[in-house]
Write an enzyme that holds these catalytic residues in place. Structure first.
Site, PDB file in Angstrom:
ATOM      1  N   ARG A  99      -9.704   6.829  35.308  1.00  0.00           N
ATOM      2  CA  ARG A  99      -8.181   6.443  34.735  1.00  0.00           C
ATOM      3  C   ARG A  99      -7.150   6.019  35.929  1.00  0.00           C
ATOM      4  NH1 ARG A  99     -10.979   6.362  30.583  1.00  0.00           N
ATOM      5  NH2 ARG A  99     -10.568   8.068  29.244  1.00  0.00           N
ATOM      6  N   ASP A 128      -6.565  13.608  30.093  1.00  0.00           N
ATOM      7  CA  ASP A 128      -6.169  11.932  30.331  1.00  0.00           C
ATOM      8  C   ASP A 128      -4.653  11.589  30.348  1.00  0.00           C
ATOM      9  OD1 ASP A 128      -8.727  11.255  31.112  1.00  0.00           O
ATOM     10  OD2 ASP A 128      -9.170  10.448  29.010  1.00  0.00           O
ATOM     11  N   SER A 180     -16.564  12.170  19.882  1.00  0.00           N
ATOM     12  CA  SER A 180     -15.832  11.164  20.744  1.00  0.00           C
ATOM     13  C   SER A 180     -16.361  10.947  21.902  1.00  0.00           C
ATOM     14  CB  SER A 180     -14.206  11.875  20.923  1.00  0.00           C
ATOM     15  OG  SER A 180     -13.739  11.105  21.838  1.00  0.00           O
TER      16      SER A 180
END
Length: 406
Positions: A99, A128, A180
């Protein structure tokens, strides 16, 4: 929350999946602004196929794809692995470490494009959103951030699919079981949907990077990983770039079913979440790195560094890669790695990787003359008596005190 009338152009972190495709269209519709799509190539492979076409078809004015695989491995993964950083003893931080780099590149594009705002697809429940936005503010404290999951009323999969159908956004139909996932060169993660029952075993068809350990080769494979100043530089004598080395370890580990982890982790926002991860190359890399450290690193230096690793791992997990405390701690970690030069021999077999040898031609602290169980001329075993008595002194004094009280 950014005011809609203040946003003329936004750079969206775009994966090409359903969620970010809906976000792209939603930004155009709700903010009446220009949307620039950005995708970071961190090793997702075929997932990046046709990204520019998808983005423009959904309403993006342009699309940037940056190949960041080498920078990702060299400047983010490798520094983290110098610390042997594993969150809560299990998680190799594959999503967490990606990230800050995505955010950095996204902010560079925003500056280049003259954008008013940046946007991401992270939900309001996860980690996130913190990782992205803390990093955004590091580069531009005045940047406008649009987090659709915290604004819109599309709060279910049914609502998302209805929105997609309304705007002719293709809905994936090829998933055998819903989950996911997030993939890069270090790992692939799976969460949600079919994995929300913590008692249910993850479906075998979900795994992408690794074969089932029981289906792995019946013969073990031995490899040698060489390190210089704590970074892996070669496999079996072949020098490789950081990204190519990690990709090679992924291939080797995946073939032998190495690197699967199913865990319950504590999210930064406060809830527990189940995650299933495949980190084949990272698992081998960590095992090999510890082996070379074991023969080259001073005991007290190692113990000091290890005492700080849980805090360091938390910094990365929680999104503070660019924070001054992480940077300061990295300086200490890197200092400890100056002597971590050598190689480890690793045995790969049926889901396991195990150190079977370690060596350092230049920095080994192992001296067989001192450590041998055979006769030696350098160590006087009688010296241990005084060493023991001095270190036991506080216990002896306490025992004397207890006896006196009786």
């Amino acid at each position: 929350m950014a005011k809609q009338e203040d946003v003329k152009k936004v750079v969206l972190a775009y994966s090409g999946g359903l969620d970010t495709s809906i976000i792209l269209k939603w930004l155009v519709e709700e903010y009446q602004c220009e949307v620039v799509a950005f995708s970071a190539d961190l090793g997702q492979g075929e997932e990046l196929d046709h990204i520019p076409e998808k983005a423009k078809k959904t309403g993006a004015s342009s699309c940037h794809i940056l190949d960041l695989k080498e920078e990702f491995t060299r400047d983010f993964v490798f520094p983290m692995f110098r610390a042997n950083a594993i969150y809560e003893g299990r998680y190799f931080l594959g999503t967490s470490i990606a990230r800050p780099l995505i955010s950095k590149a996204q902010m560079e594009i925003a500056a280049k494009e003259g954008a008013d705002a940046v946007s991401h697809g992270a939900t309001g429940k996860g980690n996130d959103q913190v990782r992205f936005e803390v990093s955004y503010y590091h580069f531009n404290p005045a940047v406008k951030v649009i987090a659709p999951w915290r604004e819109w009323d599309l709060n279910s999969r049914t609502a998302l699919e209805a929105y997609a159908k309304k705007h002719a956004i293709p809905i994936p139909t090829n998933k055998k079981v819903p989950w996911s996932s997030d993939r890069n060169l270090l790992h692939i993660s799976f969460e949600g949907y079919a994995l929300e029952d913590p008692w249910a075993e993850a479906p075998e068809e979900m795994y992408t990077l690794t074969v089932a350990p029981e289906d792995a080769p019946d013969q073990p494979e031995y490899i040698e990983v060489e390190f210089e100043k704590g970074d892996a530089v070669a496999i079996n004598g072949e020098r490789l770039s950081p990204a190519n080395l990690l990709a090679k370890l992924n291939q080797l580990g995946g073939k032998h079913g190495i690197g699967r982890v199913d865990l319950m982790e504590n999210r930064y926002v406060g809830m527990k979440s189940r995650g299933v991860y495949e980190t084949p190359g990272g698992t081998i890399l960590e095992e090999a790195h510890r082996a070379v450290e074991s023969i080259t690193m001073d005991r007290e230096v190692m113990h000091l560094r290890d005492s700080l690793v849980p805090r360091y791992a938390e910094m990365i997990y929680n999104g503070y890669w660019f924070a001054p405390e992480r940077i300061a701690l990295q300086a200490l970690i890197d200092e400890t790695q100056k002597t971590v030069n050598g190689k480890a021999r690793i045995k790969l077999y049926k889901g396991h990787c195990r150190v079977v040898g370690r060596d350092s031609a230049t920095d080994s602290l192992f001296n067989v003359d001192f450590a041998t169980f055979e006769a030696d001329e350098v160590y006087n075993q009688a010296d241990a008596e005084g060493f023991i008595k001095i270190n036991a002194l506080r216990l002896r004094i306490a025992a004397m005190q207890r006896a006196a009280k009786k």
